[in-house]
Design an enzyme around this catalytic site. Structure first.
Site, mmCIF file in Angstrom:
data_model
loop_
_atom_site.group_PDB
_atom_site.id
_atom_site.type_symbol
_atom_site.label_atom_id
_atom_site.label_comp_id
_atom_site.label_asym_id
_atom_site.label_seq_id
_atom_site.Cartn_x
_atom_site.Cartn_y
_atom_site.Cartn_z
ATOM 1 N N ASP A 128 0.680 -1.128 -0.014
ATOM 2 C CA ASP A 128 -0.189 0.051 0.006
ATOM 3 C C ASP A 128 0.835 1.346 -0.124
ATOM 4 O O ASP A 128 2.078 1.316 0.490
ATOM 5 C CB ASP A 128 -1.003 -0.076 1.223
ATOM 6 C CG ASP A 128 -2.011 -1.343 1.231
ATOM 7 O OD1 ASP A 128 -2.180 -1.693 0.272
ATOM 8 O OD2 ASP A 128 -2.409 -1.553 2.328
ATOM 9 N N LYS A 129 0.260 2.161 -0.365
ATOM 10 C CA LYS A 129 0.916 3.568 -0.561
ATOM 11 C C LYS A 129 1.736 3.999 0.701
ATOM 12 O O LYS A 129 2.989 4.227 0.770
ATOM 13 C CB LYS A 129 0.022 4.771 -1.048
ATOM 14 C CG LYS A 129 0.585 6.138 -0.793
ATOM 15 C CD LYS A 129 -0.570 7.294 -1.284
ATOM 16 C CE LYS A 129 -0.011 8.479 -1.214
ATOM 17 N NZ LYS A 129 -0.225 9.063 0.283
#
Length: 312
Positions: A128-129
């Site tokens: 995830d970011k």
């Protein structure tokens, strides 16, 4: 062609002789005549006689049109087959709507332009970011197929560290299928109709109102650790989607209060990665320490625990 393959279907023989290419790619080349038998085109189901010559005359084309950008990469390991990276926080892995540039993929293409001919520029799994830590990228078609096969067979070991809200009494396993959230399309949720998802967790360190845990993934679904830990009522510190309300422990120091109020990403780090090298077939492992902000969070939690213990 080896005699033991004589009489089998062309597509089956091609898969044995050219393992670096996916079955779908080989099927496409057979249908277009780019994969020939003794200089002639054949159908995928046609049998092939012993001694036949199979030749691929296809040119690798870019799979998608992405732009290479000079972006900083923290390279942990690189060889002719693999690129292992330590991903920073606030970095999107793959271009999507609203994030066409500045992603990890754009930086990877700048570092290794040949990856434009590999599906997704060699990216076989994502973080995830705002999750930090280890990711592996395939630099060849052979490596890409090998890594995808290993991931599907659950032979890639991925070990994470997280800080969750609440004090866990011990480790355990969350076996709960995941699907898209019925209302918020950016989220995932536990649902009986979802895909199988299994996470194993154990306690590394307990604090007054939080726990430092290690999580090993058996499957690799989107947001898996974040959803699973929230599902058992121990959401990750700082998680904007699944973390719920920010709560500060009773009698928390100003330092801890400030840390919890300003830790604005999920406290999650991909610490260790183990897989079979696509070339040598030897088991290889890499490990990277938690990021600076994660380490600082642990320091402040330990300091808070120490103050509480000394005043008891």
């Amino acid at each position: 062609m080896p005699e033991e393959l004589a009489g089998k279907r062309l597509d089956q023989i091609a898969a044995k002789l050219f393992p670096e290419f996916s079955r779908s790619r080989l099927q496409e080349w057979i249908k277009t005549g780019s994969l020939s038998v003794d200089g002639e085109g054949r159908r995928p189901r046609d049998p092939v006689v012993a001694g036949a010559m199979l030749v691929i005359s296809a040119e690798m084309q870019p799979v998608d049109s992405w732009t290479a950008e000079p972006l900083p990469l923290d390279i942990v390991h690189e060889d002719e087959h693999l690129l292992v990276l330590n991903k920073a926080s606030n970095v999107v892995v793959h271009p999507a709507a609203g994030h066409r540039a500045g992603t990890l993929l754009n930086g990877i293409l700048q570092h290794c332009p040949a990856l434009e001919a590999i599906p997704r520029a060699g990216i076989v799994h994502r973080l995830d970011k705002d999750t930090t830590g280890l990711m592996v990228v395939a630099k060849t078609l052979l490596a890409h197929k090998s890594l995808v096969d290993q991931l599907q067979a659950r032979r890639v070991s991925r070990q994470y560290e997280a800080v969750v809200k609440g004090v866990l009494t011990g480790g355990g396993t969350v076996d709960a299928p995941l699907d898209r959230h019925p209302v918020n399309r950016k989220k995932r949720a536990v649902h009986a109709s979802g895909k199988e998802a299994i996470s194993h967790y154990r306690v590394l360190e307990r604090f007054r109102a939080h726990t430092h845990v290690q999580v090993n993934l058996e499957t690799g679904r989107t947001h898996q650790i974040r959803v699973h830990m929230a599902h058992i009522n121990y959401p990750l510190v700082g998680d904007p989607l699944y973390g719920g309300r920010m709560n500060v422990p009773r009698a928390a120091s100003p330092e801890l209060t400030d840390m919890l109020q300003n830790f604005r990403r999920q406290a999650l780090h991909a610490r260790r990665l183990t897989l079979l090298h696509p070339g040598s077939r030897e088991e290889m492992s890499w490990e990277v320490p938690v990021s600076e902000d994660f380490s600082e969070l642990l320091r402040v939690l330990r300091a808070d625990k120490s103050v509480e213990s000394s005043s008891a």
